[in-house]
Design a protein around this motif. Structure first.
Motif, short mmCIF file in Angstrom:
data_model
loop_
_atom_site.label_atom_id
_atom_site.label_comp_id
_atom_site.label_asym_id
_atom_site.label_seq_id
_atom_site.Cartn_x
_atom_site.Cartn_y
_atom_site.Cartn_z
N ARG A 1 35.87 37.42 42.34
CA ARG A 1 35.71 38.54 41.40
C ARG A 1 35.67 38.04 39.96
N ARG A 2 36.50 37.05 39.66
CA ARG A 2 36.48 36.45 38.33
C ARG A 2 35.13 35.77 38.06
N LEU A 3 34.62 35.06 39.05
CA LEU A 3 33.34 34.38 38.89
C LEU A 3 32.20 35.38 38.67
N LEU A 4 32.26 36.53 39.33
CA LEU A 4 31.20 37.52 39.17
C LEU A 4 31.15 38.08 37.75
N LYS A 5 32.24 37.97 37.01
CA LYS A 5 32.27 38.42 35.62
C LYS A 5 31.65 37.40 34.68
N SER A 6 31.37 36.21 35.19
CA SER A 6 30.82 35.15 34.35
C SER A 6 29.29 35.17 34.40
N ASN A 7 28.69 34.31 33.63
CA ASN A 7 27.24 34.22 33.55
C ASN A 7 26.73 33.37 34.71
N LEU A 8 26.10 34.01 35.69
CA LEU A 8 25.61 33.32 36.89
C LEU A 8 24.12 33.54 37.06
N ARG B 1 30.04 35.58 49.77
CA ARG B 1 31.35 34.99 50.06
C ARG B 1 32.47 36.01 49.85
N LEU B 2 32.36 36.83 48.81
CA LEU B 2 33.36 37.86 48.55
C LEU B 2 33.43 38.83 49.71
N THR B 3 32.29 39.26 50.20
CA THR B 3 32.26 40.17 51.35
C THR B 3 32.88 39.52 52.58
N GLU B 4 32.57 38.25 52.81
CA GLU B 4 33.13 37.53 53.96
C GLU B 4 34.65 37.42 53.85
N GLU B 5 35.14 37.13 52.65
CA GLU B 5 36.59 37.00 52.44
C GLU B 5 37.29 38.35 52.63
N GLN B 6 36.68 39.43 52.12
CA GLN B 6 37.28 40.75 52.28
C GLN B 6 37.34 41.15 53.75
N THR B 7 36.28 40.86 54.49
CA THR B 7 36.24 41.17 55.92
C THR B 7 37.31 40.36 56.66
N ALA B 8 37.41 39.08 56.34
CA ALA B 8 38.41 38.23 56.98
C ALA B 8 39.82 38.70 56.66
N LEU B 9 40.05 39.11 55.42
CA LEU B 9 41.37 39.60 55.03
C LEU B 9 41.73 40.89 55.78
N ASN C 1 41.15 33.76 47.12
CA ASN C 1 39.71 33.56 47.08
C ASN C 1 38.99 34.80 46.57
N ILE C 2 39.43 35.97 47.00
CA ILE C 2 38.83 37.22 46.54
C ILE C 2 38.98 37.36 45.03
N HIS C 3 40.16 37.08 44.51
CA HIS C 3 40.37 37.15 43.06
C HIS C 3 39.48 36.15 42.33
N ARG C 4 39.38 34.95 42.87
CA ARG C 4 38.54 33.93 42.24
C ARG C 4 37.08 34.36 42.21
#
Length: 69
Positions: free
Chosen positions: A20-27, A38-46, A15-18
């Motif tokens: 990070r990949r999404l953050l490189k896209s146009n959002l 969500r990235l922060t939540e996943e990193q904390t959970a990991l 999920n973290i990799h996904r």
């Protein structure tokens, strides 16, 4: 039990990799904030799960009882 921990760790890592990949896209700003949260939540959970699964830690710091290399 270890297999379950490893599977959960792998899921968080994926999920973290996904995210990070999404953050490189146009959002949009809203999407970016959501993904960052969500990235922060996943990193904390990991981190929490890793500490629970592997409670021992190896210190690589040089202390007074360790010779310098």
């Amino acid at each position: 039990m270890l297999d379950e921990y490893l599977a959960r760790i792998r899921a968080h890592r994926n999920n973290i990799h996904r995210y990070r990949r999404l953050l490189k896209s146009n959002l949009s700003d809203v999407e970016r904030r959501f993904i960052e949260r969500r990235l922060t939540e996943e990193q904390t959970a990991l981190e929490s799960l890793s500490a629970e699964a592997f409670p021992f830690a190896f210190s690589l710091r040089k202390g007074p009882d360790m010779p310098a290399s």
